[in-house]
Design an enzyme around this catalytic site. Structure first.
Site, PDB file in Angstrom:
ATOM      1  N   ASN A 178      40.537  29.031  32.899  1.00 36.40           N
ATOM      2  CA  ASN A 178      39.259  29.044  32.193  1.00 36.40           C
ATOM      3  C   ASN A 178      39.341  29.800  30.867  1.00 36.40           C
ATOM      4  O   ASN A 178      38.610  29.501  29.921  1.00 36.40           O
ATOM      5  CB  ASN A 178      38.170  29.645  33.080  1.00 36.40           C
ATOM      6  CG  ASN A 178      38.435  31.094  33.455  1.00 36.40           C
ATOM      7  OD1 ASN A 178      39.496  31.417  33.987  1.00 36.40           O
ATOM      8  ND2 ASN A 178      37.474  31.972  33.199  1.00 36.40           N
ATOM      9  N   HIS A 179      40.249  30.758  30.759  1.00 32.62           N
ATOM     10  CA  HIS A 179      40.355  31.496  29.494  1.00 32.62           C
ATOM     11  C   HIS A 179      41.047  30.671  28.413  1.00 32.62           C
ATOM     12  O   HIS A 179      40.826  30.923  27.222  1.00 32.62           O
ATOM     13  CB  HIS A 179      41.061  32.833  29.722  1.00 32.62           C
ATOM     14  CG  HIS A 179      40.172  33.844  30.377  1.00 32.62           C
ATOM     15  ND1 HIS A 179      39.456  34.776  29.670  1.00 32.62           N
ATOM     16  CD2 HIS A 179      39.853  34.024  31.680  1.00 32.62           C
ATOM     17  CE1 HIS A 179      38.736  35.509  30.506  1.00 32.62           C
ATOM     18  NE2 HIS A 179      38.963  35.080  31.741  1.00 32.62           N
ATOM     19  N   ASP A 194      47.425  35.011  37.209  1.00 37.67           N
ATOM     20  CA  ASP A 194      46.946  35.221  35.842  1.00 37.67           C
ATOM     21  C   ASP A 194      47.748  36.329  35.155  1.00 37.67           C
ATOM     22  O   ASP A 194      48.012  37.380  35.745  1.00 37.67           O
ATOM     23  CB  ASP A 194      45.475  35.615  35.867  1.00 37.67           C
ATOM     24  CG  ASP A 194      44.604  34.610  36.626  1.00 37.67           C
ATOM     25  OD1 ASP A 194      45.137  33.922  37.525  1.00 37.67           O
ATOM     26  OD2 ASP A 194      43.413  34.512  36.326  1.00 37.67           O
TER      27      ASP A 194
END
Length: 408
Positions: A147-148, A76
């Site tokens: 998910n972001h 990430d």
């Protein structure tokens, strides 16, 4: 001889003018990057079946059966361009100018570029530029959905930073400039108003702060389904990916995801991002705790929390799969493994907005097997539980220095 009118002149060069305006806006919002037009002249060493042409939607691949000689996985990034570049330099994928030096390496970034930092758009442009440069050298840069990304597409901005809001506000100003420039030429179709239908005030923000309001509106416009950023960048991302014997996903997979079809999941998410409406994958596989971008069954930072039998069963449903590589859950002591390397967790919380951890990347190569490349001075070269001859143990101490305290 009668001089051509302004209108007729424009009609002769509408595509050229439009391309110039787009390049001008791209340069202005990306931090001064030009996107090379390499995608239509790929390197001869890259098979057509291994290329993603941004102009031909639907040709994106879910499975790459032949493993590359070198594969690098990056976790990430969360809006931190400098840390992103540090991670890429660890693997010698870019030079000091940010240009691709990775040769034929395949890179997979497992999602969550958005939120928590102020360089979200800049990272999207930077990765797109690297993608095009890599193709020229026979390499590949593959980006994924986290998910972001899905949160932002659905207007959930709870993890947006102030600097991230401002970046989108500035993007919108330049985007409007481009629209005005295009509208001056009668040979071009009038640009669509991407702000149509977006409210001018919101209960969750300070509506007296005009910059915040405009940044909020810009973020909605850019990232809504078929928005300029979601369609151009996010719709290219894979949700699930299989490269050789490695399965990549942001959160995790369950047998029902595999039975539905990995290719179908990618197609459904891409259709949603391109504005074709919600579908089964969006409703069932993106929004809950066991969603492919949300689940943590195999990524909690403890081997005791990983159900190895369930993971082995899951991998057995994907032909040739040997391991699952995930982001999403911060590993406080750096990249970790569980279940004898069947679960590899690569989110190290490197972003300054998410813990400011030491950048690390995972390298899988023919020569060295699985290796962690790290900027942590306490251990420069780390090998995961070995697949090499002679067998190296895990060189990462179970109780190492605590790098981050924030969960994504």
């Amino acid at each position: 001889m009668e001089k051509p009118t302004t209108s007729s002149t424009c009609q002769q060069v509408p595509n050229l003018l439009s391309s110039f305006v787009d390049t001008f806006v791209d340069f202005s919002v990306s931090g001064g990057l030009f996107l090379p037009n390499y995608q239509n002249t790929p390197h001869s060493n890259t098979p057509a079946s291994h290329r993603n042409d941004e102009n031909t939607p639907g040709k994106f691949k879910t499975r790459y059966p032949s493993p590359p000689s070198r594969l690098v996985a990056i976790g990430d990034l969360h809006g931190d361009l400098e840390k992103s570049k540090q991670a890429l330099r660890l693997a010698e994928l870019i030079n000091d100018s940010g240009d691709w030096t990775g040769g034929s390496t395949t890179v997979v970034q497992v999602g969550d570029v958005l939120d928590r930092g102020g360089d979200e758009i800049k990272i999207l442009y930077f990765l797109e530029r690297l993608r095009r440069q890599a193709v020229k050298s026979g390499g590949e840069v593959i980006t994924m959905i986290g998910n972001h990304e899905t949160l932002n597409v659905e207007r959930d901005f709870r993890y947006m930073s102030e600097s991230g809001c401002e970046e989108f506000r500035v993007w919108a100003e330049w985007y409007r400039v481009g629209q005005v420039m295009k509208s001056l030429c009668e040979g071009l179709e009038n640009p669509k108003n991407i702000f149509k239908g977006i409210p001018s005030s919101f209960p969750e923000i300070d509506n007296d702060n005009e910059a915040v309001v405009q940044g909020f509106r810009a973020r909605i416009a850019a990232l809504q389904p078929n928005g300029p950023i979601s369609a151009r960048f996010l719709s290219k991302n894979a949700t699930v990916l299989v490269v050789g014997d490695s399965v990549f996903v942001h959160g995790g997979l369950k047998p029902e995801h595999v039975y539905y079809g990995l290719e179908k999941i990618n197609e459904d998410v891409r259709d949603w991002l391109n504005g074709l409406g919600e579908n089964y994958t969006v409703k069932k596989f993106l929004r809950y705790a066991d969603a492919v971008v949300w689940m943590r069954d195999f990524s909690e930072d403890s081997t005791k929390k990983c159900d190895c039998s369930a993971l082995e069963l899951l991998l057995s449903t994907i032909p040739g799969a040997r391991r699952m590589i995930m982001g999403h859950t911060i590993q406080e002591n750096g990249i970790s493994e569980a279940c004898e390397n069947r679960a590899i967790r690569i989110d190290v919380g490197m972003s300054k907005g998410c813990g400011d951890g030491f950048p690390e990347v995972l390298e899988i190569s023919e020569n060295s097997g699985l290796k962690v490349l790290t900027s942590n001075p306490l251990y420069r070269d780390k090998y995961l539980r070995s697949e090499r001859k002679g067998g190296l143990g895990l060189l990462i101490p179970e109780q190492g220095p605590k790098q981050v305290e924030v969960k994504a």
